[in-house]
Motif scaffolding. Structure first.
Motif, PDB file in Angstrom:
ATOM      1  N   GLY A 237      -2.166  -5.269 -42.498  1.00 42.47           N
ATOM      2  CA  GLY A 237      -2.879  -4.019 -42.264  1.00 42.47           C
ATOM      3  C   GLY A 237      -4.349  -4.126 -42.611  1.00 42.47           C
ATOM      4  N   PHE A 238      -4.666  -4.899 -43.645  1.00 41.43           N
ATOM      5  CA  PHE A 238      -6.063  -5.119 -44.017  1.00 41.43           C
ATOM      6  C   PHE A 238      -6.822  -5.761 -42.861  1.00 41.43           C
ATOM      7  N   ASP A 239      -6.241  -6.783 -42.261  1.00 41.13           N
ATOM      8  CA  ASP A 239      -6.896  -7.460 -41.140  1.00 41.13           C
ATOM      9  C   ASP A 239      -7.086  -6.522 -39.949  1.00 41.13           C
TER      10      ASP A 239
ATOM     11  N   ARG B  82     -10.842   4.144 -39.328  1.00 40.60           N
ATOM     12  CA  ARG B  82     -10.000   3.361 -38.433  1.00 40.60           C
ATOM     13  C   ARG B  82      -8.560   3.441 -38.925  1.00 40.60           C
ATOM     14  N   SER B  83      -7.627   3.559 -38.007  1.00 42.92           N
ATOM     15  CA  SER B  83      -6.209   3.554 -38.342  1.00 42.92           C
ATOM     16  C   SER B  83      -5.492   2.614 -37.394  1.00 42.92           C
ATOM     17  N   ASP B  84      -4.387   2.081 -37.867  1.00 45.28           N
ATOM     18  CA  ASP B  84      -3.541   1.239 -37.023  1.00 45.28           C
ATOM     19  C   ASP B  84      -2.123   1.365 -37.534  1.00 45.28           C
ATOM     20  N   ILE B  85      -1.163   0.923 -36.756  1.00 41.19           N
ATOM     21  CA  ILE B  85       0.232   1.048 -37.150  1.00 41.19           C
ATOM     22  C   ILE B  85       0.955  -0.277 -36.972  1.00 41.19           C
ATOM     23  N   THR B  86       1.957  -0.481 -37.815  1.00 42.36           N
ATOM     24  CA  THR B  86       2.806  -1.667 -37.769  1.00 42.36           C
ATOM     25  C   THR B  86       4.225  -1.233 -38.127  1.00 42.36           C
ATOM     26  N   PRO B  87       5.222  -2.111 -37.928  1.00 41.22           N
ATOM     27  CA  PRO B  87       6.567  -1.791 -38.436  1.00 41.22           C
ATOM     28  C   PRO B  87       6.532  -1.481 -39.932  1.00 41.22           C
ATOM     29  N   GLY B  88       7.443  -0.627 -40.383  1.00 41.15           N
ATOM     30  CA  GLY B  88       7.395  -0.129 -41.746  1.00 41.15           C
ATOM     31  C   GLY B  88       7.469  -1.182 -42.830  1.00 41.15           C
ATOM     32  N   HIS B  89       8.069  -2.332 -42.545  1.00 43.22           N
ATOM     33  CA  HIS B  89       8.226  -3.365 -43.563  1.00 43.22           C
ATOM     34  C   HIS B  89       7.049  -4.336 -43.613  1.00 43.22           C
ATOM     35  N   THR B  90       6.015  -4.127 -42.789  1.00 43.89           N
ATOM     36  CA  THR B  90       4.899  -5.064 -42.688  1.00 43.89           C
ATOM     37  C   THR B  90       4.077  -5.087 -43.972  1.00 43.89           C
ATOM     38  N   SER B  91       3.571  -6.260 -44.323  1.00 41.54           N
ATOM     39  CA  SER B  91       2.730  -6.404 -45.508  1.00 41.54           C
ATOM     40  C   SER B  91       1.397  -5.691 -45.331  1.00 41.54           C
ATOM     41  N   ASP B  92       0.846  -5.207 -46.446  1.00 34.52           N
ATOM     42  CA  ASP B  92      -0.479  -4.589 -46.411  1.00 34.52           C
ATOM     43  C   ASP B  92      -1.560  -5.599 -46.061  1.00 34.52           C
ATOM     44  N   TYR B  93      -1.300  -6.883 -46.283  1.00 35.29           N
ATOM     45  CA  TYR B  93      -2.293  -7.901 -45.940  1.00 35.29           C
ATOM     46  C   TYR B  93      -2.585  -7.894 -44.442  1.00 35.29           C
TER      47      TYR B  93
ATOM     48  N   ILE C 174      -9.197   1.666 -48.408  1.00 31.59           N
ATOM     49  CA  ILE C 174      -8.100   1.381 -47.486  1.00 31.59           C
ATOM     50  C   ILE C 174      -6.780   1.597 -48.207  1.00 31.59           C
ATOM     51  N   ASP C 175      -5.774   1.963 -47.445  1.00 32.84           N
ATOM     52  CA  ASP C 175      -4.427   2.138 -48.000  1.00 32.84           C
ATOM     53  C   ASP C 175      -3.451   2.248 -46.836  1.00 32.84           C
ATOM     54  N   SER C 176      -2.182   2.373 -47.160  1.00 31.84           N
ATOM     55  CA  SER C 176      -1.152   2.516 -46.131  1.00 31.84           C
ATOM     56  C   SER C 176      -0.100   3.497 -46.607  1.00 31.84           C
ATOM     57  N   THR C 177       0.643   4.032 -45.667  1.00 31.81           N
ATOM     58  CA  THR C 177       1.758   4.916 -45.974  1.00 31.81           C
ATOM     59  C   THR C 177       2.843   4.698 -44.934  1.00 31.81           C
ATOM     60  N   VAL C 178       4.076   4.887 -45.336  1.00 29.90           N
ATOM     61  CA  VAL C 178       5.217   4.703 -44.430  1.00 29.90           C
ATOM     62  C   VAL C 178       5.736   6.078 -44.017  1.00 29.90           C
TER      63      VAL C 178
ATOM     64  N   GLY D 161      16.718   3.621 -41.899  1.00 32.89           N
ATOM     65  CA  GLY D 161      16.472   3.915 -40.491  1.00 32.89           C
ATOM     66  C   GLY D 161      15.179   3.305 -39.995  1.00 32.89           C
ATOM     67  N   PHE D 162      14.624   3.894 -38.957  1.00 39.09           N
ATOM     68  CA  PHE D 162      13.375   3.423 -38.379  1.00 39.09           C
ATOM     69  C   PHE D 162      12.187   3.945 -39.187  1.00 39.09           C
ATOM     70  N   THR D 163      11.206   3.072 -39.425  1.00 36.00           N
ATOM     71  CA  THR D 163       9.990   3.484 -40.113  1.00 36.00           C
ATOM     72  C   THR D 163       8.781   2.822 -39.456  1.00 36.00           C
ATOM     73  N   THR D 164       7.641   3.474 -39.604  1.00 30.79           N
ATOM     74  CA  THR D 164       6.366   2.944 -39.138  1.00 30.79           C
ATOM     75  C   THR D 164       5.364   3.060 -40.272  1.00 30.79           C
ATOM     76  N   LYS D 165       4.541   2.042 -40.450  1.00 32.77           N
ATOM     77  CA  LYS D 165       3.518   2.070 -41.499  1.00 32.77           C
ATOM     78  C   LYS D 165       2.159   2.365 -40.869  1.00 32.77           C
ATOM     79  N   ILE D 166       1.464   3.341 -41.449  1.00 33.73           N
ATOM     80  CA  ILE D 166       0.111   3.686 -41.016  1.00 33.73           C
ATOM     81  C   ILE D 166      -0.879   3.026 -41.973  1.00 33.73           C
ATOM     82  N   HIS D 167      -1.796   2.245 -41.431  1.00 28.67           N
ATOM     83  CA  HIS D 167      -2.860   1.622 -42.210  1.00 28.67           C
ATOM     84  C   HIS D 167      -4.145   2.401 -41.944  1.00 28.67           C
ATOM     85  N   LEU D 168      -4.859   2.741 -43.006  1.00 24.91           N
ATOM     86  CA  LEU D 168      -5.989   3.648 -42.871  1.00 24.91           C
ATOM     87  C   LEU D 168      -7.202   3.150 -43.641  1.00 24.91           C
ATOM     88  N   ARG D 169      -8.360   3.299 -43.024  1.00 23.83           N
ATOM     89  CA  ARG D 169      -9.652   2.997 -43.642  1.00 23.83           C
ATOM     90  C   ARG D 169     -10.487   4.273 -43.618  1.00 23.83           C
ATOM     91  N   VAL D 170     -10.995   4.697 -44.773  1.00 29.56           N
ATOM     92  CA  VAL D 170     -11.747   5.941 -44.852  1.00 29.56           C
ATOM     93  C   VAL D 170     -13.116   5.684 -45.479  1.00 29.56           C
TER      94      VAL D 170
END
Length: 262
Positions: free
Chosen positions: A158-160, A145-156, A99-103, A128-137
């Motif tokens: 995203g893990f859930d 599985r992927s999901d998105i949150t606001p860019g400043h969201t904690s990876d914790y 699992i990991d994330s990218t902004v 500016g505006f950012t979105t964080k992509i959380h990814l499980r491979v």
């Protein structure tokens, strides 16, 4: 002489894979269907090029019709259904997962959707505006599985989001130290999953990490790189969270299909 913009179209094999899901998603008493293969190729063209919908080449059909069909399929959960079927197929081993994330930066025209920016997974910062992509491979580096949150969201958080789904459980989970909390470790151990996560430098109690196995975490980084070859994923142009997440799923599905066809 005009040059066709319609390249990288689906093969017959790829269309045969998608067709059964599209036919199952059709409303039983709806209007006569359009050329769904051409419509799907048009959606893939938008995902790959990042172009506005109004710039869709006419050879794919009327842009508004293609867009409306994209929204119908998205709201009907078509892309999630395909991803679930791929994950449940057992065609790719899932004992090792990462699992990991990218902004990603959001284009200024993506702002302005109803219900406010946080609900549409936008974060505000000086950049500016950012979105964080959380990814499980999985162990083949394919998205599960992927999901998105606001860019400043904690990876914790995203893990859930990406580990809470009913997907095949890993035997080993690789993640960077951004996921190195006691809660994450306890959650994985309760599910009989071995977490290979380096400790934060501030932690006094150290846990050994299998560095040879941990090197395989680069598969999730490589997966992000492949996903971002689709310009509609590399930069967020969509106002709504469901449309942007749909393009991530669409690109993920194409990675799966091409991997299985090789």
């Amino acid at each position: 002489m005009e040059t066709s913009l319609a390249r990288d179209l689906m093969s017959d094999e790829e269309w045969a894979f998608h067709e059964r899901f599209i036919l199952a998603a059709r409303a039983p008493n709806g209007r006569k269907p359009l050329n769904h293969r051409l419509v799907l190729d048009g959606i893939f063209w938008i995902a790959r090029t990042g172009s506005p919908w109004r710039d869709l080449p006419e050879e794919f059909g009327k842009w508004s019709s293609v867009y409306r069909q994209f929204r119908r399929w998205t709201l009907a959960g078509l892309w999630e259904q395909i991803m679930d079927a791929l994950n449940e197929s057992g065609l790719v081993p899932a004992t090792l997962q990462m699992i990991d994330s990218t902004v990603v930066r959001a284009h200024h025209q993506a702002a302005g959707a109803k219900r406010g920016t946080p609900r549409q997974a936008f974060g505000r910062s000086r950049g500016g505006f950012t979105t964080k992509i959380h990814l499980r491979v999985n162990g083949a580096g394919l998205p599960m599985r992927s999901d998105i949150t606001p860019g400043h969201t904690s990876d914790y958080l995203g893990f859930d989001l990406v580990m809470g789904d009913n997907l095949p459980e890993p035997a080993v989970l690789l993640a960077d130290r951004g996921y190195g909390s006691d809660n994450v470790r306890k959650t994985m151990e309760a599910r009989n999953v071995v977490p290979i996560i380096p400790m934060r430098k501030s932690r006094k109690l150290r846990v050994a990490v299998d560095r040879t196995l941990y090197r395989r975490r680069n598969l999730v980084e490589r997966c992000f790189n492949k996903l971002k070859n689709a310009r509609r994923v590399a930069t967020r142009y969509d106002k709504t969270a469901e449309s942007f997440l749909a393009f991530i799923d669409i690109t993920s599905i194409r990675l799966w299909v091409r991997h299985l066809s090789t």
